[in-house]
Design a protein around this motif. Sequence first.
Motif, PDB file in Angstrom:
ATOM      1  N   GLU A  56      37.262  19.368  19.956  1.00  0.00           N
ATOM      2  CA  GLU A  56      36.270  19.034  20.982  1.00  0.00           C
ATOM      3  C   GLU A  56      36.984  18.583  22.252  1.00  0.00           C
ATOM      4  O   GLU A  56      37.877  17.727  22.205  1.00  0.00           O
ATOM      5  CB  GLU A  56      35.381  17.905  20.470  1.00  0.00           C
ATOM      6  N   TYR A  57      36.593  19.160  23.391  1.00  0.00           N
ATOM      7  CA  TYR A  57      37.093  18.718  24.686  1.00  0.00           C
ATOM      8  C   TYR A  57      36.288  17.479  25.070  1.00  0.00           C
ATOM      9  O   TYR A  57      35.108  17.559  25.381  1.00  0.00           O
ATOM     10  CB  TYR A  57      36.929  19.832  25.727  1.00  0.00           C
ATOM     11  N   VAL A  58      36.925  16.310  25.025  1.00  0.00           N
ATOM     12  CA  VAL A  58      36.237  15.049  25.284  1.00  0.00           C
ATOM     13  C   VAL A  58      36.176  14.768  26.783  1.00  0.00           C
ATOM     14  O   VAL A  58      35.173  14.264  27.291  1.00  0.00           O
ATOM     15  CB  VAL A  58      36.933  13.889  24.535  1.00  0.00           C
ATOM     16  N   GLY A  59      37.228  15.068  27.479  1.00  0.00           N
ATOM     17  CA  GLY A  59      37.314  14.828  28.912  1.00  0.00           C
ATOM     18  C   GLY A  59      38.661  15.304  29.412  1.00  0.00           C
ATOM     19  O   GLY A  59      39.447  15.878  28.656  1.00  0.00           O
ATOM     20  N   THR A  60      38.925  15.049  30.667  1.00  0.00           N
ATOM     21  CA  THR A  60      40.171  15.501  31.268  1.00  0.00           C
ATOM     22  C   THR A  60      41.363  15.076  30.422  1.00  0.00           C
ATOM     23  O   THR A  60      41.563  13.888  30.164  1.00  0.00           O
ATOM     24  CB  THR A  60      40.318  14.936  32.702  1.00  0.00           C
ATOM     25  N   ASP A  61      42.102  16.065  29.946  1.00  0.00           N
ATOM     26  CA  ASP A  61      43.333  15.858  29.167  1.00  0.00           C
ATOM     27  C   ASP A  61      43.117  15.124  27.844  1.00  0.00           C
ATOM     28  O   ASP A  61      44.046  14.515  27.321  1.00  0.00           O
ATOM     29  CB  ASP A  61      44.389  15.127  29.999  1.00  0.00           C
ATOM     30  N   LEU A  62      41.931  15.174  27.283  1.00  0.00           N
ATOM     31  CA  LEU A  62      41.660  14.498  26.013  1.00  0.00           C
ATOM     32  C   LEU A  62      40.841  15.399  25.092  1.00  0.00           C
ATOM     33  O   LEU A  62      39.793  15.920  25.488  1.00  0.00           O
ATOM     34  CB  LEU A  62      40.908  13.180  26.246  1.00  0.00           C
ATOM     35  N   TYR A  63      41.341  15.574  23.866  1.00  0.00           N
ATOM     36  CA  TYR A  63      40.673  16.380  22.852  1.00  0.00           C
ATOM     37  C   TYR A  63      40.487  15.550  21.582  1.00  0.00           C
ATOM     38  O   TYR A  63      41.292  14.673  21.292  1.00  0.00           O
ATOM     39  CB  TYR A  63      41.520  17.609  22.491  1.00  0.00           C
ATOM     40  N   SER A  69      37.537  15.192   6.344  1.00  0.00           N
ATOM     41  CA  SER A  69      37.065  13.832   6.606  1.00  0.00           C
ATOM     42  C   SER A  69      37.939  13.095   7.626  1.00  0.00           C
ATOM     43  O   SER A  69      37.778  11.903   7.824  1.00  0.00           O
ATOM     44  CB  SER A  69      37.049  13.046   5.292  1.00  0.00           C
ATOM     45  N   CYS A  70      38.853  13.803   8.279  1.00  0.00           N
ATOM     46  CA  CYS A  70      39.781  13.169   9.230  1.00  0.00           C
ATOM     47  C   CYS A  70      39.530  13.645  10.657  1.00  0.00           C
ATOM     48  O   CYS A  70      39.037  14.750  10.885  1.00  0.00           O
ATOM     49  CB  CYS A  70      41.227  13.497   8.861  1.00  0.00           C
ATOM     50  N   SER A  71      39.897  12.786  11.600  1.00  0.00           N
ATOM     51  CA  SER A  71      39.867  13.171  13.012  1.00  0.00           C
ATOM     52  C   SER A  71      41.004  12.450  13.731  1.00  0.00           C
ATOM     53  O   SER A  71      41.507  11.421  13.270  1.00  0.00           O
ATOM     54  CB  SER A  71      38.520  12.829  13.652  1.00  0.00           C
ATOM     55  N   VAL A  72      41.388  13.020  14.864  1.00  0.00           N
ATOM     56  CA  VAL A  72      42.463  12.445  15.663  1.00  0.00           C
ATOM     57  C   VAL A  72      42.225  12.830  17.117  1.00  0.00           C
ATOM     58  O   VAL A  72      41.686  13.899  17.404  1.00  0.00           O
ATOM     59  CB  VAL A  72      43.853  12.932  15.165  1.00  0.00           C
TER      60      VAL A  72
END
Length: 101
Positions: A56-63, A69-72
């Motif tokens: 997921e593209y969360v915002g500028t330069d952040l995914y 069951s994991c995320s990073v």
Amino acid sequence: MRNLTKAALPLALILCAQAAQAALPPEHQRARELDAIINSMDVLDQLQHQPIDSIEYVGTDLYRVAAGSCSVEVRIVDRPADEQIVGPRVFDIEIEEGVCE
């Protein structure tokens, strides 16, 4: 007029060559960033080697990367470069601590 054309031709060639080495279009830059994330063993380690389900593209330069069951969260950070270098953005990725439920 003919002298003006002769003088303008080398300038036009130089400008075209520089434009060819300029930053990538946004869609190509994004593809390079996603490729770096997908191919990072450090990201895979934080996801406990589960296959990636989504990025997921969360915002500028952040995914945000999810797998099972994991995320990073992964940040794109500029790598110091010589100011004289023209071309695509040179970057590294910074990986936050993964969260697994």
